[in-house]
Design a protein around this motif. Structure first.
Motif, mmCIF file in Angstrom:
data_model
loop_
_atom_site.group_PDB
_atom_site.id
_atom_site.type_symbol
_atom_site.label_atom_id
_atom_site.label_comp_id
_atom_site.label_asym_id
_atom_site.label_seq_id
_atom_site.Cartn_x
_atom_site.Cartn_y
_atom_site.Cartn_z
ATOM 1 N N GLU A 11 -43.256 8.899 20.302
ATOM 2 C CA GLU A 11 -43.629 8.471 21.648
ATOM 3 C C GLU A 11 -44.224 7.072 21.579
ATOM 4 O O GLU A 11 -44.819 6.687 20.581
ATOM 5 C CB GLU A 11 -44.694 9.404 22.234
ATOM 6 N N ASP A 12 -44.060 6.368 22.648
ATOM 7 C CA ASP A 12 -44.723 5.065 22.776
ATOM 8 C C ASP A 12 -45.841 5.262 23.782
ATOM 9 O O ASP A 12 -45.619 5.382 24.979
ATOM 10 C CB ASP A 12 -43.737 3.998 23.266
ATOM 11 N N THR A 13 -47.067 5.308 23.297
ATOM 12 C CA THR A 13 -48.230 5.506 24.173
ATOM 13 C C THR A 13 -49.134 4.280 24.196
ATOM 14 O O THR A 13 -50.185 4.302 24.807
ATOM 15 C CB THR A 13 -49.048 6.732 23.713
ATOM 16 N N ASP A 43 -45.109 -5.708 21.731
ATOM 17 C CA ASP A 43 -45.269 -4.261 21.820
ATOM 18 C C ASP A 43 -45.080 -3.669 20.428
ATOM 19 O O ASP A 43 -44.247 -4.154 19.658
ATOM 20 C CB ASP A 43 -44.239 -3.681 22.809
ATOM 21 N N CYS A 45 -43.697 -0.983 19.585
ATOM 22 C CA CYS A 45 -42.477 -0.204 19.420
ATOM 23 C C CYS A 45 -41.215 -0.950 19.847
ATOM 24 O O CYS A 45 -40.151 -0.340 19.989
ATOM 25 C CB CYS A 45 -42.570 1.096 20.219
ATOM 26 N N THR A 74 -44.347 -5.681 30.262
ATOM 27 C CA THR A 74 -43.758 -4.350 30.305
ATOM 28 C C THR A 74 -43.000 -4.096 29.008
ATOM 29 O O THR A 74 -42.175 -4.902 28.580
ATOM 30 C CB THR A 74 -42.785 -4.224 31.498
ATOM 31 N N ASP A 76 -40.442 -1.687 26.489
ATOM 32 C CA ASP A 76 -39.141 -1.036 26.687
ATOM 33 C C ASP A 76 -39.288 0.346 27.315
ATOM 34 O O ASP A 76 -38.423 0.792 28.065
ATOM 35 C CB ASP A 76 -38.400 -0.919 25.346
ATOM 36 N N CYS A 77 -40.377 1.036 27.003
ATOM 37 C CA CYS A 77 -40.589 2.387 27.530
ATOM 38 C C CYS A 77 -41.305 2.401 28.881
ATOM 39 O O CYS A 77 -41.665 3.461 29.384
ATOM 40 C CB CYS A 77 -41.388 3.218 26.528
ATOM 41 N N GLY A 78 -41.533 1.222 29.442
ATOM 42 C CA GLY A 78 -42.108 1.156 30.782
ATOM 43 C C GLY A 78 -43.622 1.021 30.822
ATOM 44 O O GLY A 78 -44.191 0.898 31.912
ATOM 45 N N LEU A 79 -44.303 1.045 29.690
ATOM 46 C CA LEU A 79 -45.754 0.872 29.705
ATOM 47 C C LEU A 79 -46.083 -0.579 30.077
ATOM 48 O O LEU A 79 -45.386 -1.505 29.668
ATOM 49 C CB LEU A 79 -46.348 1.210 28.338
#
Length: 180
Positions: A11-13, A43, A45, A74, A76-79
């Motif tokens: 997960e990317d948290t 980022d 990740c 932002t 890649d996972c939207g965070l």
């Protein structure tokens, strides 16, 4: 035979982080608004993209307002990570007259100078100049004081005033037109 299965959930948290020093809130004169910086982010990740937006909230005049600059990083996972800078823009500098200003003078009654047309400039926009003249009578019709006032006003109502006093005298005795 034994099979062992391990399931790993990735997960990317962690939200992206901006690189370098971020712009801080500032208050500036209207002609010193800084150019918006180009920010980058990373980022853990993957990659992060940065989108910049700017809004303006008008103040009491054209040269007084608040800019709100927002950078959104932002992943890649939207965070997302957001940085906001507020720039308070002011006009605290009065306009300045252009050229040489007329000085106080004492003149003979037949040599009163014509009032000059003065112009002014302002660091934040335009300035208008309004002229006014008053007369204070003296001991006779040919002896008086003219007070000339030029008022330069900018878009935010800041003023610069220049005053010239002209003392008018009659020190020349009359002459005869005909031979006695």
């Amino acid at each position: 035979r034994k099979i062992h299965i391990q399931e790993i959930k990735v997960e990317d948290t962690t939200a992206p982080t901006f690189n370098g020093t971020l712009p801080v809130d500032v208050t500036v004169e209207c002609d010193l608004v800084p150019v918006a910086e180009t920010l980058t982010a990373e980022d853990n990740c993957g990659t992060a993209t940065v989108v910049f937006t700017e809004t303006r909230e008008d103040g009491s005049c054209d040269s007084a307002y608040v800019l709100t600059r927002t950078w959104t990083a932002t992943a890649d996972c939207g965070l997302e990570t957001i940085h906001i800078q507020e720039i308070t823009v002011e006009d605290t500098t009065a306009p300045t007259f252009n050229g040489t200003l007329p000085v106080d003078v004492t003149v003979e009654c037949d040599l009163v100078p014509v009032a000059e047309t003065l112009t002014a400039e302002d660091n934040c926009g335009t300035a208008t100049v309004v002229f006014a003249e008053t007369r204070e009578d003296g001991s006779c019709d040919s002896a008086y004081v003219l007070t000339r006032t030029w008022t330069a006003t900018d878009d935010c109502g800041l003023e610069t005033i220049h005053i010239q006093e002209i003392t008018v005298e009659d020190t020349t005795a009359p002459t005869f037109n005909d031979t006695c």
